[in-house]
Design a protein around this motif. Structure first.
Motif, short mmCIF file in Angstrom:
data_model
loop_
_atom_site.label_atom_id
_atom_site.label_comp_id
_atom_site.label_asym_id
_atom_site.label_seq_id
_atom_site.Cartn_x
_atom_site.Cartn_y
_atom_site.Cartn_z
N GLU A 105 0.84 -1.20 0.00
CA GLU A 105 0.00 0.00 0.00
C GLU A 105 0.88 1.26 0.00
O GLU A 105 0.67 2.19 -0.78
CB GLU A 105 -0.86 -0.02 1.26
N HIS A 106 1.90 1.25 0.88
CA HIS A 106 2.81 2.39 0.99
C HIS A 106 3.49 2.68 -0.35
O HIS A 106 3.67 3.84 -0.74
CB HIS A 106 3.86 2.10 2.06
N ALA A 107 3.86 1.59 -1.05
CA ALA A 107 4.58 1.76 -2.32
C ALA A 107 3.61 2.00 -3.48
O ALA A 107 4.03 2.16 -4.63
CB ALA A 107 5.44 0.53 -2.60
N GLY A 108 2.30 1.99 -3.20
CA GLY A 108 1.30 2.21 -4.25
C GLY A 108 1.22 1.06 -5.24
O GLY A 108 0.97 1.25 -6.43
N VAL A 109 1.44 -0.17 -4.71
CA VAL A 109 1.46 -1.35 -5.59
C VAL A 109 0.26 -2.24 -5.27
O VAL A 109 -0.07 -2.41 -4.09
CB VAL A 109 2.78 -2.13 -5.35
N ASP A 110 -0.37 -2.79 -6.27
CA ASP A 110 -1.45 -3.75 -6.05
C ASP A 110 -0.80 -5.07 -5.62
O ASP A 110 -0.24 -5.79 -6.45
CB ASP A 110 -2.26 -3.93 -7.34
N GLY A 111 -0.90 -5.37 -4.32
CA GLY A 111 -0.21 -6.54 -3.76
C GLY A 111 -0.72 -7.86 -4.29
O GLY A 111 -0.06 -8.89 -4.11
N SER A 112 -1.90 -7.88 -4.92
CA SER A 112 -2.45 -9.17 -5.35
C SER A 112 -2.19 -9.44 -6.84
O SER A 112 -2.35 -10.56 -7.31
CB SER A 112 -3.95 -9.22 -5.06
N ALA A 113 -1.75 -8.41 -7.59
CA ALA A 113 -1.48 -8.62 -9.03
C ALA A 113 -0.20 -9.43 -9.21
O ALA A 113 0.71 -9.32 -8.39
CB ALA A 113 -1.33 -7.26 -9.70
N PRO A 114 -0.10 -10.26 -10.26
CA PRO A 114 1.11 -11.09 -10.44
C PRO A 114 2.38 -10.23 -10.37
O PRO A 114 2.53 -9.27 -11.14
CB PRO A 114 0.91 -11.69 -11.84
N ALA A 115 3.26 -10.57 -9.42
CA ALA A 115 4.41 -9.70 -9.13
C ALA A 115 5.39 -9.50 -10.29
O ALA A 115 5.85 -8.37 -10.50
CB ALA A 115 5.14 -10.22 -7.90
N PRO A 116 5.71 -10.55 -11.09
CA PRO A 116 6.72 -10.33 -12.15
C PRO A 116 6.24 -9.31 -13.20
O PRO A 116 7.06 -8.74 -13.92
CB PRO A 116 6.89 -11.71 -12.77
N ALA A 117 4.91 -9.09 -13.27
CA ALA A 117 4.39 -8.17 -14.27
C ALA A 117 4.41 -6.71 -13.79
O ALA A 117 4.03 -5.80 -14.53
CB ALA A 117 2.95 -8.57 -14.63
N LEU A 118 4.86 -6.47 -12.56
CA LEU A 118 4.87 -5.09 -12.05
C LEU A 118 5.81 -4.23 -12.88
O LEU A 118 6.90 -4.68 -13.25
CB LEU A 118 5.37 -5.07 -10.60
N PRO A 119 5.43 -2.97 -13.15
CA PRO A 119 6.37 -2.08 -13.84
C PRO A 119 7.64 -1.91 -12.99
O PRO A 119 7.58 -1.98 -11.76
CB PRO A 119 5.61 -0.75 -13.93
N ARG A 120 8.74 -1.67 -13.67
CA ARG A 120 10.04 -1.57 -12.98
C ARG A 120 10.01 -0.56 -11.80
O ARG A 120 10.50 -0.86 -10.71
CB ARG A 120 11.11 -1.14 -13.99
N ALA A 121 9.38 0.62 -12.03
CA ALA A 121 9.37 1.66 -10.98
C ALA A 121 8.58 1.18 -9.76
O ALA A 121 8.98 1.45 -8.62
CB ALA A 121 8.75 2.93 -11.54
N ALA A 122 7.49 0.46 -10.00
CA ALA A 122 6.68 -0.02 -8.89
C ALA A 122 7.47 -1.06 -8.09
O ALA A 122 7.45 -1.08 -6.85
CB ALA A 122 5.40 -0.64 -9.41
N ARG A 123 8.18 -1.92 -8.83
CA ARG A 123 8.98 -2.96 -8.16
C ARG A 123 10.07 -2.29 -7.30
O ARG A 123 10.30 -2.67 -6.17
CB ARG A 123 9.62 -3.85 -9.22
N ARG A 124 10.71 -1.27 -7.89
CA ARG A 124 11.77 -0.54 -7.18
C ARG A 124 11.22 0.08 -5.88
O ARG A 124 11.80 -0.05 -4.81
CB ARG A 124 12.28 0.57 -8.13
N ALA A 125 10.03 0.70 -5.99
CA ALA A 125 9.41 1.35 -4.82
C ALA A 125 9.12 0.32 -3.73
O ALA A 125 9.32 0.57 -2.53
CB ALA A 125 8.13 2.06 -5.24
N LEU A 126 8.69 -0.86 -4.17
CA LEU A 126 8.34 -1.90 -3.20
C LEU A 126 9.60 -2.47 -2.54
O LEU A 126 9.62 -2.70 -1.32
CB LEU A 126 7.55 -3.00 -3.92
N VAL A 127 10.64 -2.67 -3.31
CA VAL A 127 11.91 -3.17 -2.77
C VAL A 127 12.44 -2.16 -1.75
O VAL A 127 12.87 -2.53 -0.65
CB VAL A 127 12.94 -3.43 -3.89
N ASP A 128 12.38 -0.87 -2.08
CA ASP A 128 12.84 0.16 -1.15
C ASP A 128 12.01 0.14 0.13
O ASP A 128 12.55 0.22 1.24
CB ASP A 128 12.72 1.56 -1.78
#
Ligand code: PRT
Ligand code: ZN
Length: 337
Positions: free
Chosen positions: A237-260
């Motif tokens: 939620e904090h990273a603005g990512v849909d936690g239930s959507a298939p993770a490998p399909a996340l855009p690079r920026a969203a993945r980066r925000a979540l990793v951070d």
């Protein structure tokens, strides 16, 4: 353990915990075949191998990441934790699960005829044990100065041999004490077998790898392998990512925000409630059950504790607030990592 290797679990080679440990693994459905050297067993139906060792070596094997898991007595784990701390090394094994076997207690016992009016009677006495660190901590907590005589075994005969006035040893039924004309007078540690593991640290590389691994599972579920579920969802939620959507399909920026967010989130201090809410409590979770660098529980992986739920007592006012804020800050920062 990386995702491609097999899990390795250390169990006692031959002793009181061996049959119970093997029985537990068999009840978990593990089928295995014994290696030629009798030191290893290889799981046939699970990616899990067993290493047979002396129980005293199990904490080190887990600490050094040679084994991912170990089954060993709490008495051995806690003695090792204190021994490492005395050498300035932080124990890196987490207690994962209490197991329902190996129950015993580390207890103080004195000769039947010795007068005893409470633990203070042991002041100035010699106490034989194979658990010098646990005994030392106990005596310190009780404010008793006594001489610890460290032996490697046969502790119960030390008083008869004139090597000690009292003993501190493991007791289950108590019949060994009776046979040696000793009587139990205090418990130093209640013990049982436990499952321990190497802590799984979530580095940015590992978090990224986790998100990119093939499959349809969402980011929240993947992070939940390493973090409490609620925290994993909150981080998405904090990273603005849909936690239930298939993770490998996340855009690079969203993945980066979540990793951070999962590995380097800095929680700002946003305010305080002022002195009107001052409270003082004593008791609570003992500090020995908490890693003070991160405020992570040693007993419940993934749980971080702070403030007055911990057993810290001090004068009303500054000390308590300082403790609550400082421990909350440390806990929050490390949860965010
Ligand atoms: O060879 P290795 O180093 O692996 O084995 P070990 O000889 O160090 O350990 P082992 O097999 O004796 O015990 C393994 C673990 O079992 C201990 O670390 C405890 O966590 C647990 N356990 C449970 C006990 C007992 N009960 C117990 N009763 N360990 C030891 N004892 C001994 C005790 O020290 C005393 O000598 O048994 C005797 C007393 O028993 P009672 O029933 O007469 O009180
Ligand atoms: Zn041993």
């Amino acid at each position: 353990m990386d995702s491609t290797s097999r899990l390795r679990i250390a169990i006692q080679k031959s002793g009181r915990l061996t049959d119970h440990s093997l029985d537990l693994l068999a009840r978990c459905g593990l089928k295995y075949s014994r290696g030629k050297d009798q030191l290893m067993c290889y799981g046939d139906n699970m990616p899990l191998d067993l290493l047979f060792v002396r129980d005293d070596d199990i904490p080190d094997l887990v600490q050094e990441d040679v084994c991912d898991l170990g089954i060993v007595g709490l008495n051995v784990i806690e003695e090792k934790r204190l021994e490492l701390a005395a050498r300035g090394i932080e124990a890196r094994f987490d207690l994962l699960q209490r197991l329902e076997f190996g129950q015993c207690r580390l207890a103080l016992a004195v000769p039947q005829e010795m007068p005893f009016a409470g633990v203070a009677s042991l002041a100035g006495r010699r106490i034989a044990t194979t658990y010098p660190y646990l005994l030392e901590r106990y005596l310190r907590e009780q404010a008793i100065e006594a001489q610890i005589v460290t032996l490697s075994g046969s502790v119960e005969i030390a008083p008869r041999l004139g090597r000690a006035d009292a003993i501190c040893d493991l007791v289950a039924t108590g019949s060994t004490l009776v046979a040696n004309h000793l009587r139990e007078v205090a418990t130093v540690l209640d013990s049982h077998a436990a499952l321990v593991r190497t802590p799984v640290e979530l580095s940015p590389e590992k978090a990224d790898e986790l998100l990119l691994a093939p499959g349809s599972a969402g980011a929240a579920r993947r992070l939940h392998a390493h973090l409490p579920e609620r925290l994993a969802r909150a981080l998405c939620e904090h990273a603005g990512v849909d936690g239930s959507a298939p993770a490998p399909a996340l855009p690079r920026a969203a993945r980066r925000a979540l990793v951070d967010a999962a590995t380097a989130l800095v929680l700002p201090i946003t305010g305080d409630r002022g002195f009107a809410y001052a409270e003082v409590t004593a008791g609570g979770v003992p500090l020995t059950e908490i890693r003070l660098e991160t405020m992570a529980s040693r007993v419940m992986p993934g749980l971080h504790l702070c403030g007055e739920i911990c057993d810290v007592d001090g004068r009303i006012g500054g000390y308590n607030f300082q403790w609550a804020w400082a421990s909350g800050y440390v806990a929050g920062v490390s949860v965010g990592r």
